[in-house]
Design an enzyme around this catalytic site. Structure first.
Site, PDB file in Angstrom:
ATOM      1  N   ARG A  85       0.841  -1.211   0.000  1.00 56.10           N
ATOM      2  CA  ARG A  85       0.000   0.000   0.000  1.00 56.10           C
ATOM      3  C   ARG A  85       0.866   1.247   0.000  1.00 56.10           C
ATOM      4  O   ARG A  85       0.535   2.241  -0.628  1.00 56.10           O
ATOM      5  CB  ARG A  85      -0.964  -0.007   1.191  1.00 56.10           C
ATOM      6  CG  ARG A  85      -1.801   1.257   1.269  1.00 56.10           C
ATOM      7  CD  ARG A  85      -3.100   1.179   2.083  1.00 56.10           C
ATOM      8  NE  ARG A  85      -3.144   0.206   3.140  1.00 56.10           N
ATOM      9  CZ  ARG A  85      -2.526   0.310   4.346  1.00 56.10           C
ATOM     10  NH1 ARG A  85      -1.785   1.375   4.610  1.00 56.10           N
ATOM     11  NH2 ARG A  85      -2.658  -0.639   5.233  1.00 56.10           N
ATOM     12  N   TYR A 138     -15.479  16.477 -17.363  1.00 59.23           N
ATOM     13  CA  TYR A 138     -15.880  15.067 -17.355  1.00 59.23           C
ATOM     14  C   TYR A 138     -16.947  14.864 -16.274  1.00 59.23           C
ATOM     15  O   TYR A 138     -16.791  15.335 -15.142  1.00 59.23           O
ATOM     16  CB  TYR A 138     -14.634  14.222 -17.063  1.00 59.23           C
ATOM     17  CG  TYR A 138     -14.908  12.749 -16.883  1.00 59.23           C
ATOM     18  CD1 TYR A 138     -15.250  11.953 -17.970  1.00 59.23           C
ATOM     19  CD2 TYR A 138     -14.823  12.163 -15.632  1.00 59.23           C
ATOM     20  CE1 TYR A 138     -15.498  10.609 -17.807  1.00 59.23           C
ATOM     21  CE2 TYR A 138     -15.068  10.810 -15.460  1.00 59.23           C
ATOM     22  CZ  TYR A 138     -15.409  10.036 -16.554  1.00 59.23           C
ATOM     23  OH  TYR A 138     -15.655   8.704 -16.387  1.00 59.23           O
ATOM     24  N   LYS A 236      -7.354   5.360 -20.322  1.00 57.53           N
ATOM     25  CA  LYS A 236      -7.628   5.769 -21.697  1.00 57.53           C
ATOM     26  C   LYS A 236      -6.367   5.609 -22.553  1.00 57.53           C
ATOM     27  O   LYS A 236      -5.934   4.501 -22.779  1.00 57.53           O
ATOM     28  CB  LYS A 236      -8.188   7.198 -21.694  1.00 57.53           C
ATOM     29  CG  LYS A 236      -9.276   7.441 -20.616  1.00 57.53           C
ATOM     30  CD  LYS A 236     -10.531   6.620 -20.786  1.00 57.53           C
ATOM     31  CE  LYS A 236     -11.475   6.659 -19.583  1.00 57.53           C
ATOM     32  NZ  LYS A 236     -11.809   7.947 -19.036  1.00 57.53           N
TER      33      LYS A 236
HETATM   34  C1  PLP Z   1     -12.378   8.499 -17.867  1.00 56.32           C
HETATM   35  C2  PLP Z   1     -12.017   9.883 -17.445  1.00 56.32           C
HETATM   36  C3  PLP Z   1     -11.813  10.201 -16.090  1.00 56.32           C
HETATM   37  C4  PLP Z   1     -12.035   9.193 -14.988  1.00 56.32           C
HETATM   38  O1  PLP Z   1     -11.109   8.165 -15.032  1.00 56.32           O
HETATM   39  P1  PLP Z   1     -11.436   6.638 -14.553  1.00 56.32           P
HETATM   40  O2  PLP Z   1     -10.173   5.943 -14.867  1.00 56.32           O
HETATM   41  O3  PLP Z   1     -12.620   6.156 -15.327  1.00 56.32           O
HETATM   42  O4  PLP Z   1     -11.736   6.725 -13.085  1.00 56.32           O
HETATM   43  C5  PLP Z   1     -11.426  11.490 -15.788  1.00 56.32           C
HETATM   44  N1  PLP Z   1     -11.282  12.432 -16.743  1.00 56.32           N
HETATM   45  C6  PLP Z   1     -11.479  12.170 -18.040  1.00 56.32           C
HETATM   46  C7  PLP Z   1     -11.299  13.245 -19.056  1.00 56.32           C
HETATM   47  C8  PLP Z   1     -11.863  10.894 -18.435  1.00 56.32           C
HETATM   48  O5  PLP Z   1     -12.083  10.632 -19.731  1.00 56.32           O
END
Ligand code: PLP
Length: 423
Positions: A85, A138, A236
């Protein structure tokens, strides 16, 4: 003695070179001492934090799938590792890589983008403080700030980020602690001027945060433009293969990084070893993937812009985009995300997203495979009916790196179905 010195001198030089290449300037202090050139971006994606295993020579560092570390006597830690952790070598390797990509001193890795965001917000705000964010942030970020931190007495104001006077007016001196910028924004691909916003924030003593998920560090480096903290959903483009969740923070401020590190340890929102390893693996092809995402998206944007069923294309790489010049200034490419508004409205938009074959109907973005989505009832369902709602004729594309001719043929066939006269 003197003969040893002379015979060792060339080894010492090699060691220095290896060290400079292995750690990069960005991973340690973000500065260049002027004697060693910072390796290029693609080189950093592949080598930063990725030293081979000294015991076996394995070129890929192993996945340290372990919760704890044996101690050589009480407190006798090997390499500082005690319990996963607080720190784990696979996560450390990713964190070094992340810092190098954004040119920051400190990289920190989390279980998701929202876990990273939550940890950052906890580290900065107290009850009674205030956050300014874009009116097209977002949806999950807005929900986190409004409903989770809102409950803890943290207030927020949403503004049009491209209106610098509106941003200045939204900042409450002494109470506003974070200016939260997202550019390009989701899903309408608005561009905000990071350098100008950093100046406005800093004049008011506000921490300027940029969510760099859509551009990725291959195309935009907010710290170099004056931002204090970069946020990523590594789920992403950084992961890039739609197979792992993750989040990242990169920053230079020593004290804030220490507080975030403390929260990683005290709360535990960290990435697991296998997730960290998958993200590291994905990052190594980021430079070449982003080039192809951008090239494919540009071709698709140009194709859609001349299509009779399309009212408007939202893509910063098009000269028709209102922020095209600003995007050219602060980005080195325009990325793989674009949205379109359909002339025929909501029903046509719904039909379009359900008619493609290569583009899969799914949330998320940034993977090698193309996705299509209907923001107002998918990614942005949580902001429906609020100021952040997305128009109902808008469809979002995450353009992958398949052959662009196949992607265009898929969109063309789906749009042709809309045009079919009613029987
Ligand atoms: C997907 C996304 C997030 C959140 O991220 P997670 O990995 O789904 O928790 C934050 N900001 C943007 C621009 C995103 O596309």
């Amino acid at each position: 003695m003197s003969s040893n010195e002379s015979s060792n001198s060339s080894n010492a030089d090699d060691a220095n070179d290896a060290n400079a290449n292995g750690t990069t300037n960005g991973t340690t202090n973000g500065t260049n001492d002027g004697t060693t050139a910072t390796p290029g971006f693609a080189t950093r994606t592949i080598h930063a934090g990725q030293e081979f295993d000294p015991r076996t020579g394995a070129i890929i560092p192993p996945i340290y799938q372990t919760s704890t570390f044996v101690q050589d006597g009480v407190g006798g830690l090997r390499g500082g590792y005690e319990y996963s952790r607080s720190a784990n070598p696979t996560r450390s390797s990713l964190e070094t890589q992340l810092a190098a990509l954004e040119g920051g001193a400190h990289g920190l890795s989390f279980a998701s983008g929202l876990a990273a965001e939550d940890t950052l917000i906890r580290a900065i705000v107290q009850p009674g403080d205030h956050i300014v964010l874009g009116n097209d942030a977002y949806g999950g970020t807005y929900r986190l700030i409004n409903r989770v931190h809102g409950k803890q007495g943290v207030e927020n104001t949403t503004v049009e980020m491209s209106d610098l006077d509106a941003v200045r007016a939204a900042i409450i001196p002494g109470r506003t602690k974070i200016l939260w910028v997202e550019t390009p924004s989701n899903p309408l691909m608005k561009i905000s001027d990071i350098a100008a916003l950093a100046e406005i924030g800093h004049a008011a003593g506000v921490t300027v945060v940029v969510d760099n998920t859509f551009a990725s560090p291959a195309l935009q480096n907010p710290l170099a433009l004056g931002a204090d903290v970069v946020v990523h959903s590594t789920t992403k483009y950084l992961g890039g293969h739609s197979d792992v969740l993750g989040g990242a923070l990169v920053l230079n401020d020593e004290d804030l990084a220490a507080e975030i590190g403390f929260l990683q340890f005290a709360v535990g929102p960290v990435s697991a070893p296998l997730d960290a390893w998958l993200t590291t693996r994905g990052i190594k092809t980021l430079a070449v993937r982003m080039r192809q995402h951008s090239e494919n998206a540009q071709a698709i944007a140009e194709y859609l812009e001349q299509h009779p069923a399309i009212e408007r294309v939202f893509y910063p790489g098009l000269p028709s985009h209102p922020d095209h010049e600003l995007a050219k200034r602060q980005m080195s490419g325009f990325g793989g995300m674009l949205s379109v508004a359909l002339k025929a409205g909501r029903e046509a938009a719904l039909q379009f997203v359900e008619s493609t074959e290569l583009f899969s109907l799914a949330e998320s973005l940034g993977g090698v495979e193309s996705l299509i989505g209907y923001p107002s009832e998918m990614t942005h369902a949580s902001v429906k009916g609020t100021a952040l709602a997305v128009p109902e004729n808008v469809v979002r594309l995450s353009v992958g790196i398949e052959d662009v001719a196949d992607l265009i043929a898929d969109l063309d066939a789906a749009l042709a179905k809309l045009d079919a006269p009613a029987v």
